[in-house]
Design a protein around this motif. Structure first.
Motif, PDB file in Angstrom:
ATOM      1  N   UNK B 183     -30.559 -23.124 -23.374  1.00 40.05           N
ATOM      2  CA  UNK B 183     -31.107 -21.784 -23.597  1.00 40.05           C
ATOM      3  C   UNK B 183     -30.048 -20.713 -23.919  1.00 40.05           C
ATOM      4  N   UNK B 184     -28.804 -20.955 -23.469  1.00 45.08           N
ATOM      5  CA  UNK B 184     -27.800 -19.889 -23.620  1.00 45.08           C
ATOM      6  C   UNK B 184     -26.789 -20.116 -24.735  1.00 45.08           C
ATOM      7  N   UNK B 185     -26.851 -21.237 -25.432  1.00 47.78           N
ATOM      8  CA  UNK B 185     -25.835 -21.443 -26.474  1.00 47.78           C
ATOM      9  C   UNK B 185     -26.399 -21.244 -27.888  1.00 47.78           C
ATOM     10  N   UNK B 186     -27.557 -20.583 -27.953  1.00 44.02           N
ATOM     11  CA  UNK B 186     -28.107 -20.141 -29.240  1.00 44.02           C
ATOM     12  C   UNK B 186     -28.298 -21.275 -30.243  1.00 44.02           C
ATOM     13  N   UNK B 187     -28.914 -22.344 -29.780  1.00 44.66           N
ATOM     14  CA  UNK B 187     -29.114 -23.503 -30.657  1.00 44.66           C
ATOM     15  C   UNK B 187     -30.105 -23.166 -31.777  1.00 44.66           C
ATOM     16  N   UNK B 188     -31.229 -22.532 -31.384  1.00 47.12           N
ATOM     17  CA  UNK B 188     -32.324 -22.325 -32.357  1.00 47.12           C
ATOM     18  C   UNK B 188     -32.521 -20.850 -32.742  1.00 47.12           C
ATOM     19  N   UNK B 189     -31.742 -19.967 -32.156  1.00 44.49           N
ATOM     20  CA  UNK B 189     -31.875 -18.536 -32.465  1.00 44.49           C
ATOM     21  C   UNK B 189     -30.499 -17.879 -32.408  1.00 44.49           C
ATOM     22  N   UNK B 190     -30.414 -16.671 -32.952  1.00 47.22           N
ATOM     23  CA  UNK B 190     -29.120 -15.992 -32.977  1.00 47.22           C
ATOM     24  C   UNK B 190     -28.831 -15.347 -31.621  1.00 47.22           C
ATOM     25  N   UNK B 191     -27.545 -15.155 -31.362  1.00 44.91           N
ATOM     26  CA  UNK B 191     -27.158 -14.518 -30.090  1.00 44.91           C
ATOM     27  C   UNK B 191     -27.756 -13.118 -30.023  1.00 44.91           C
ATOM     28  N   UNK B 209     -20.576 -20.569 -30.714  1.00 43.72           N
ATOM     29  CA  UNK B 209     -19.844 -20.235 -31.939  1.00 43.72           C
ATOM     30  C   UNK B 209     -20.206 -21.206 -33.065  1.00 43.72           C
ATOM     31  N   UNK B 210     -20.425 -22.464 -32.670  1.00 41.36           N
ATOM     32  CA  UNK B 210     -20.722 -23.489 -33.679  1.00 41.36           C
ATOM     33  C   UNK B 210     -22.125 -23.258 -34.262  1.00 41.36           C
ATOM     34  N   UNK B 211     -23.094 -22.979 -33.392  1.00 45.97           N
ATOM     35  CA  UNK B 211     -24.459 -22.777 -33.903  1.00 45.97           C
ATOM     36  C   UNK B 211     -24.561 -21.487 -34.721  1.00 45.97           C
ATOM     37  N   UNK B 212     -23.848 -20.447 -34.284  1.00 44.61           N
ATOM     38  CA  UNK B 212     -23.814 -19.218 -35.086  1.00 44.61           C
ATOM     39  C   UNK B 212     -23.154 -19.502 -36.443  1.00 44.61           C
TER      40      UNK B 212
END
Lengths: 261, 265
Positions: B183-191, B209-212
């Motif tokens: 939930x906190x590493x922004x896998x499916x949505x932006x920070x 950082x990687x998902x962003x």
């Protein structure tokens, strides 16, 4: 009486005042002994006497609360890997991965120990233990007797100078137990291996061990050759000695208070 | 470290997988299920919303594939350790001349092999099933994969340390730990779409950082180099911390005499 000559045999494994406490209870209490090259030493005692704790400390699986442990003249903790390269272990209570074939399991351990020409070595040992026909069997489908002998092949793979055998004949029928004892003794004599042997089977001990140590509540209560101990305790056999110690905690008129060396 | 010992341990896992088709199926089963669900959702949204929004939902597929890379890396370490527990082989390993670093390195390599298999299967299905070409991320895929794999290894070591300390009672952590972070590493949505209080937490973990970065690359074809720098730096820190935790717990179990009880349970 003239003093006995100094013992010049090479010491392979030595414990000095080894103590291990669990929540204030001493599972081992100033336990000391020496195991010499080519000697088979039996470590005996009832359940809870401290022999498993001793074995675990000697294998480096449990750290002692105090005391010293040396193997091949080196402190065990600081030289664990170097020492384990020259030692091996087999227990009735551990298993090799059950879904691998026997040869696969043995090949993996042969590589871990850096055995030269591993396939040849494995074949030789399997033949010695009369289990060549098991090579392509699934390890988890072996009988207890077959499994024990496969574990022993693993234990002999690196030509260990020190071998620790934890109840190697547990759950074996008398025929297989006899075969295992004979093979262990044969290999031990041929290769001059030092063996530390635990068992609840006193027949094993009488047949295999040169010397035994009886533990009770973490302390050595008597030590000597099986014949000497039987004679000193006015017992008929080692099993009677075992029962006396397990029930009374003492055996001789003056049981040893400190661990013997 | 002795590479002969590492290769022997890797060989053992390869034997294990070669003898167990179900283990190989398991490698692909859940990722494929996830991909099909997300793929269908993506197609549904693309068809029923305006085209601009539709292109954004492809981020789901990218996120899902990269998430699985991290998850497989963590599983490679934790499940390899559990395999030894389940087969009562742990004691044989601990009384053999195997250093903890060699044991962990072997699980890392197994983790890499698991990732490779999963990545190939997912890339293939996403391309043919949903026309999502993971290679549109081009060379960025390499640092993305590497960074996610490193964080997966850290989580794997943490899971293993917890299982070592608490025994099989903590076994479920082997599967659960990565999902604490999802939930906190922004896998499916932006920070920036996350609640304000959770954003500083998100930036503490390399996968964020990687998902962003992945979304940047998919959107504009470029990536913020700072993201890669932060991810790599944090990964080194987490790997060091996880390695220290593993060794500390291993020594603690030896001190407390828990190792043998645990290894033969």
């Amino acid at each position: 009486m003239p003093p006995s000559p100094p013992d010049t045999r090479e010491v392979i494994l030595e414990a000095i005042d080894l103590t291990r406490e669990f929540d204030g209870v001493k599972a081992l209490d100033r336990f000391s002994f020496k195991l010499h090259r080519g000697e088979v030493l039996g470590l005996l005692g009832a359940n809870g006497a401290g022999k498993t704790t001793a074995m675990n400390c000697l294998l480096g699986l449990t750290l002692p609360s105090s005391g010293e442990l040396n193997a091949f003249g080196l402190p065990l903790q600081a030289n664990r890997i170097k020492i384990l390269q020259r030692a091996n272990f087999s227990s009735a209570y551990t298993a090799l991965p059950g879904n691998l074939l026997v040869w696969q399991n043995l090949l993996v351990f042969a590589r871990i120990y850096g055995v030269p020409n591993p396939k040849k070595k494995i074949a030789e040992l399997m033949e010695l233990l009369e289990i060549s026909h098991l090579s392509k069997r699934v390890t988890g489908q072996l009988s207890a007797g077959e499994s024990t002998r496969v574990n022993l092949v693993k234990a002999f793979l690196n030509d260990p100078e020190l071998l620790m055998l934890d109840e190697p004949t547990a759950s074996l029928d008398p025929d297989i137990a006899d075969k295992v004892r004979k093979v262990v003794r044969k290999v031990q004599r041929e290769r001059n291996i030092a063996i530390l042997y635990t068992s609840h089977n006193m027949r094993d001990i009488e047949e295999v061990c040169d010397r035994v140590i009886f533990l009770h509540k973490g302390k050595i209560v008597c030590e000597g050759t099986p014949a000497d101990i039987i004679a000193q305790s006015s017992s008929d056999n080692l099993e009677d000695v075992f029962i006396k110690i397990a029930r009374d905690g003492e055996l001789l008129d003056e049981p040893k208070k400190d661990s013997a060396v | 470290m002795n590479f002969r010992i590492i290769s022997a341990l890797v060989m053992r896992y390869l034997f294990l997988y070669s003898r167990s088709p179900m283990r190989l199926v398991e490698l692909a089963f859940w990722p494929v299920v996830d991909l099909v669900v997300w793929g269908n959702v993506t197609v549904f949204i693309q068809k029923n919303t305006n085209p601009e929004f539709g292109s954004y939902v492809l981020f789901f597929l990218g996120g899902m594939i990269l998430w699985d890379i991290m998850f497989r890396a963590q599983q490679g370490v934790a499940i390899s350790f559990l395999e030894d527990v389940w087969t009562r082989n742990l004691l044989n390993i601990f009384v053999a001349p195997v250093r903890s670093s060699e044991y962990i390195s072997a699980t890392f390599i197994v983790g890499m092999l698991r990732i490779l298999i999963t990545a190939v299967v997912l890339s293939f299905i996403s391309w043919f099933g949903y026309a999502f070409n993971v290679f549109q991320l081009s060379w960025w895929l390499i640092p993305f994969f590497l960074n996610l794999m490193l964080f997966g290894w850290s989580l794997g070591m943490i899971s293993t340390a917890l299982i070592l300390r608490w025994g099989l009672a903590a076994e479920s952590l082997a599967w659960a730990i990565p999902f604490f972070f999802q939930p906190v590493v922004a896998v499916f949505y932006r920070v920036e779409d996350m609640p304000a209080w959770s954003r500083p937490i998100a930036w503490c973990f390399p996968p964020t950082y990687i998902f962003e970065g992945m979304r940047d690359v998919m959107k504009s074809g470029t990536m913020n180099w700072d993201y890669l720098g932060y991810a790599a730096g944090l990964n080194i820190l987490y790997l060091a911390l996880a390695g220290w935790l593993f060794v500390w717990v291993l020594n603690l179990t030896r001190k407390r005499g828990l190792l043998t009880k645990f290894a033969t349970q």
